[in-house]
Design a protein around this motif. Structure first.
Motif, PDB file in Angstrom:
ATOM      1  N   PHE A 136       0.825  -1.297   0.134  1.00 12.04           N
ATOM      2  CA  PHE A 136       0.209   0.071   0.041  1.00 12.04           C
ATOM      3  C   PHE A 136       0.958   1.325   0.019  1.00 12.04           C
ATOM      4  N   GLN A 137       1.977   1.082   0.839  1.00  9.27           N
ATOM      5  CA  GLN A 137       2.822   2.553   0.937  1.00  9.27           C
ATOM      6  C   GLN A 137       3.408   2.681  -0.562  1.00  9.27           C
ATOM      7  N   LYS A 138       3.829   1.595  -1.120  1.00  5.94           N
ATOM      8  CA  LYS A 138       4.650   1.865  -2.404  1.00  5.94           C
ATOM      9  C   LYS A 138       3.593   2.353  -3.500  1.00  5.94           C
ATOM     10  N   ALA A 139       2.416   1.791  -3.407  1.00  2.00           N
ATOM     11  CA  ALA A 139       1.316   2.269  -4.541  1.00  2.00           C
ATOM     12  C   ALA A 139       1.105   3.720  -4.170  1.00  2.00           C
ATOM     13  N   ASN A 140       1.159   4.302  -2.900  1.00  3.31           N
ATOM     14  CA  ASN A 140       0.767   5.625  -2.626  1.00  3.31           C
ATOM     15  C   ASN A 140       1.733   6.680  -2.416  1.00  3.31           C
ATOM     16  N   GLY A 141       3.113   6.157  -2.991  1.00  4.69           N
ATOM     17  CA  GLY A 141       4.105   7.098  -2.770  1.00  4.69           C
ATOM     18  C   GLY A 141       4.659   7.440  -1.553  1.00  4.69           C
ATOM     19  N   LEU A 142       4.480   6.496  -0.498  1.00  6.56           N
ATOM     20  CA  LEU A 142       5.035   6.504   0.918  1.00  6.56           C
ATOM     21  C   LEU A 142       6.349   5.795   0.912  1.00  6.56           C
ATOM     22  N   THR A 143       7.031   5.770   2.005  1.00  9.98           N
ATOM     23  CA  THR A 143       8.332   4.948   2.241  1.00  9.98           C
ATOM     24  C   THR A 143       7.748   3.645   2.662  1.00  9.98           C
ATOM     25  N   ALA A 144       8.252   2.674   1.834  1.00 10.74           N
ATOM     26  CA  ALA A 144       7.480   1.248   2.091  1.00 10.74           C
ATOM     27  C   ALA A 144       8.500   0.460   3.350  1.00 10.74           C
ATOM     28  N   ASP A 145       8.115   0.872   4.551  1.00  6.12           N
ATOM     29  CA  ASP A 145       8.871   0.237   5.514  1.00  6.12           C
ATOM     30  C   ASP A 145       8.014  -0.622   6.364  1.00  6.12           C
ATOM     31  N   GLY A 146       6.832  -0.664   6.091  1.00  2.00           N
ATOM     32  CA  GLY A 146       6.171  -1.716   6.874  1.00  2.00           C
ATOM     33  C   GLY A 146       5.189  -1.368   7.997  1.00  2.00           C
ATOM     34  N   VAL A 147       5.729  -0.210   8.542  1.00  2.00           N
ATOM     35  CA  VAL A 147       5.230   0.530   9.574  1.00  2.00           C
ATOM     36  C   VAL A 147       3.969   1.753   9.393  1.00  2.00           C
ATOM     37  N   THR A 148       3.051   1.353  10.192  1.00  2.00           N
ATOM     38  CA  THR A 148       1.815   2.207   9.938  1.00  2.00           C
ATOM     39  C   THR A 148       1.820   3.337  10.904  1.00  2.00           C
ATOM     40  N   GLY A 149       2.409   4.575  10.376  1.00  2.00           N
ATOM     41  CA  GLY A 149       2.229   5.769  11.055  1.00  2.00           C
ATOM     42  C   GLY A 149       1.338   6.703  10.593  1.00  2.00           C
ATOM     43  N   GLN A 150       1.402   7.990  11.216  1.00  2.00           N
ATOM     44  CA  GLN A 150       0.455   8.772  10.616  1.00  2.00           C
ATOM     45  C   GLN A 150       0.368   9.216   9.123  1.00  2.00           C
ATOM     46  N   LYS A 151       1.111   9.210   8.246  1.00  2.00           N
ATOM     47  CA  LYS A 151       1.113   9.349   6.959  1.00  2.00           C
ATOM     48  C   LYS A 151       0.423   8.098   6.253  1.00  2.00           C
ATOM     49  N   THR A 152       0.678   6.888   6.633  1.00  2.85           N
ATOM     50  CA  THR A 152       0.132   5.847   6.212  1.00  2.85           C
ATOM     51  C   THR A 152      -1.303   5.872   6.588  1.00  2.85           C
ATOM     52  N   TRP A 153      -1.671   6.128   7.805  1.00  7.03           N
ATOM     53  CA  TRP A 153      -3.107   6.041   8.067  1.00  7.03           C
ATOM     54  C   TRP A 153      -3.906   7.079   7.211  1.00  7.03           C
ATOM     55  N   ALA A 154      -3.276   8.302   7.176  1.00  7.47           N
ATOM     56  CA  ALA A 154      -3.956   9.416   6.405  1.00  7.47           C
ATOM     57  C   ALA A 154      -4.147   8.894   5.019  1.00  7.47           C
ATOM     58  N   ALA A 155      -3.266   8.276   4.406  1.00 12.55           N
ATOM     59  CA  ALA A 155      -3.384   7.646   3.077  1.00 12.55           C
ATOM     60  C   ALA A 155      -4.467   6.780   2.963  1.00 12.55           C
ATOM     61  N   LEU A 156      -4.787   5.774   3.991  1.00  9.00           N
ATOM     62  CA  LEU A 156      -5.696   4.900   4.109  1.00  9.00           C
ATOM     63  C   LEU A 156      -7.063   5.450   4.081  1.00  9.00           C
ATOM     64  N   ASN A 157      -7.087   6.486   4.979  1.00  7.51           N
ATOM     65  CA  ASN A 157      -8.468   7.346   5.104  1.00  7.51           C
ATOM     66  C   ASN A 157      -9.001   8.085   4.146  1.00  7.51           C
ATOM     67  N   GLN A 158      -7.792   8.361   3.071  1.00 12.05           N
ATOM     68  CA  GLN A 158      -8.233   8.949   2.052  1.00 12.05           C
ATOM     69  C   GLN A 158      -8.560   8.280   0.644  1.00 12.05           C
ATOM     70  N   THR A 159      -8.190   6.911   0.664  1.00 13.49           N
ATOM     71  CA  THR A 159      -8.385   5.920  -0.417  1.00 13.49           C
ATOM     72  C   THR A 159      -9.701   5.197  -0.096  1.00 13.49           C
ATOM     73  N   ALA A 160     -10.364   5.268  -1.316  1.00 12.20           N
ATOM     74  CA  ALA A 160     -11.762   4.748  -1.306  1.00 12.20           C
ATOM     75  C   ALA A 160     -11.424   3.175  -1.358  1.00 12.20           C
ATOM     76  N   PRO A 161     -12.249   2.266  -0.789  1.00 14.08           N
ATOM     77  CA  PRO A 161     -12.209   0.871  -0.919  1.00 14.08           C
ATOM     78  C   PRO A 161     -12.607   0.546  -2.142  1.00 14.08           C
ATOM     79  N   VAL A 162     -12.186  -0.467  -2.738  1.00  9.00           N
ATOM     80  CA  VAL A 162     -12.564  -1.113  -3.960  1.00  9.00           C
ATOM     81  C   VAL A 162     -13.689  -1.614  -4.067  1.00  9.00           C
ATOM     82  N   THR A 163     -14.243  -1.792  -5.024  1.00  6.55           N
ATOM     83  CA  THR A 163     -15.722  -2.474  -5.488  1.00  6.55           C
ATOM     84  C   THR A 163     -15.391  -3.633  -6.352  1.00  6.55           C
ATOM     85  N   GLU A 164     -16.297  -4.579  -6.136  1.00  6.96           N
ATOM     86  CA  GLU A 164     -16.079  -5.835  -7.213  1.00  6.96           C
ATOM     87  C   GLU A 164     -17.039  -5.408  -8.395  1.00  6.96           C
TER      88      GLU A 164
END
Length: 313
Positions: free
Chosen positions: A256-284
């Motif tokens: 997820f971090q890599k797909a959203n231009g974040l440092t892909a360190d596997g740690v969920t910090g403030q920037k990763t939470w923010a990106a998750l909250n701003q990204t819409a769930p996928v639909t089938e």
């Protein structure tokens, strides 16, 4: 039995008619009666590929219930009760059913990997109580407490006007609420008379309270993280949202971090939470593709090369 497309059309018609959301949620729940139970499922289409994705050798029930596993039919899904008129249905487990109903009707996700974590996640609920105080005029989630372990909820379903719909042996309707239910909870998205709806930002935990999570973290916040990742198309492993930040969750976070231009360190910090909250769930989305002049064997060979595909007559 209704098809998934019928239920989608019904939802659209009810919303266009201005029907109250509580009534819509209940009518949609009733329209799903007869659909299958699959452990760990939250409304995915009932296809061979999706069933394989939900089950492993640790969950052998699928091999006795599904023709694609037990070899009882050479026609695959054709004639299956969960494939009425060669049309798709969906499947759920007990906690996945109310999750899906409130998500598609209200746009609200009841977070939690199971009935217990759903019940314990306070951000899910406007009000909670024991069954003796259950309101009949408001749609609720019903819970069954484990008799031997009071801290555990063994089952969940949906209740309205003293009736219930639950997914246990498939989606079932009961005209009278059974004695097994011990607790109730009103989802935070449901409006109660005399009480204003929560602000949109209050449907989830306040962002400043979102903790930094990393490998080894456990608990409800990990479950919330995993549910967000799964709903955005990232697998957290065969156990799904289990509340344990293991290697599969680390890999999902990195992807997820890599797909959203974040440092892909596997740690969920403030920037990763923010990106998750701003990204819409996928639909089938389900598409039908016709390939002419192929034998059955040739068609099966083509299907085997593409995940999520299935044959239709």
């Amino acid at each position: 039995m209704n098809s998934a497309q019928y239920v989608s059309n019904l939802l659209e018609e009810l919303k266009k008619a201005g029907t109250a959301l509580m009534v819509i949620a209940w009518k949609i729940a009733l329209a799903c009666v007869g659909w299958a139970y699959v452990f760990g499922a939250r409304g995915q289409y009932c296809t061979p590929a999706n069933r394989r994705a939900r089950y492993s050798d640790a969950h052998p029930t699928i091999k006795t219930a599904c023709k694609n596993y037990n070899g009882s039919s050479s026609e695959g899904c054709q004639g299956c009760k969960w494939y009425p008129g060669n049309l798709l249905t969906r499947f759920f487990d007990c906690r996945g059913f109310p999750y899906w109903i409130f998500k598609i009707v209200y746009g609200f996700e009841i977070m939690g990997a199971g009935a217990t974590s759903q019940w314990n996640t306070k951000a899910n609920w406007r009000a909670q109580g024991t069954i003796d105080t259950c309101p009949d005029d408001i749609i609720v989630c019903l819970f069954q407490q484990d008799k031997n372990k009071k801290s555990t909820m063994a089952h969940t379903g949906i209740g309205f006007h003293g009736e219930t719909v639950e997914c246990q042996n498939g989606v079932q309707y009961f005209a009278k609420r059974k004695d097994k239910w011990t607790h109730w909870a009103i989802p935070a998205c449901v409006e109660m008379e005399g009480q204003p709806m929560p602000d949109k930002d209050q449907k989830e935990e306040p962002k400043e309270n979102e903790p930094t999570l990393r490998k080894g973290s456990r608990g409800d916040w990990v479950t919330i993280l995993q549910n967000k990742l799964i709903m955005r198309g990232y697998s957290c492993g065969s156990k799904g949202a289990d509340g344990i930040y293991g290697n599969d969750t680390v890999a999902a976070v990195k992807a997820f971090q890599k797909a959203n231009g974040l440092t892909a360190d596997g740690v969920t910090g403030q920037k990763t939470w923010a990106a998750l909250n701003q990204t819409a769930p996928v639909t089938e989305t389900y598409y039908t593709v016709t390939i002419k002049n192929k034998t059955k064997a040739q068609a099966e060979e083509i299907i085997s090369k593409y995940g999520g595909t299935m044959a239709a007559e």
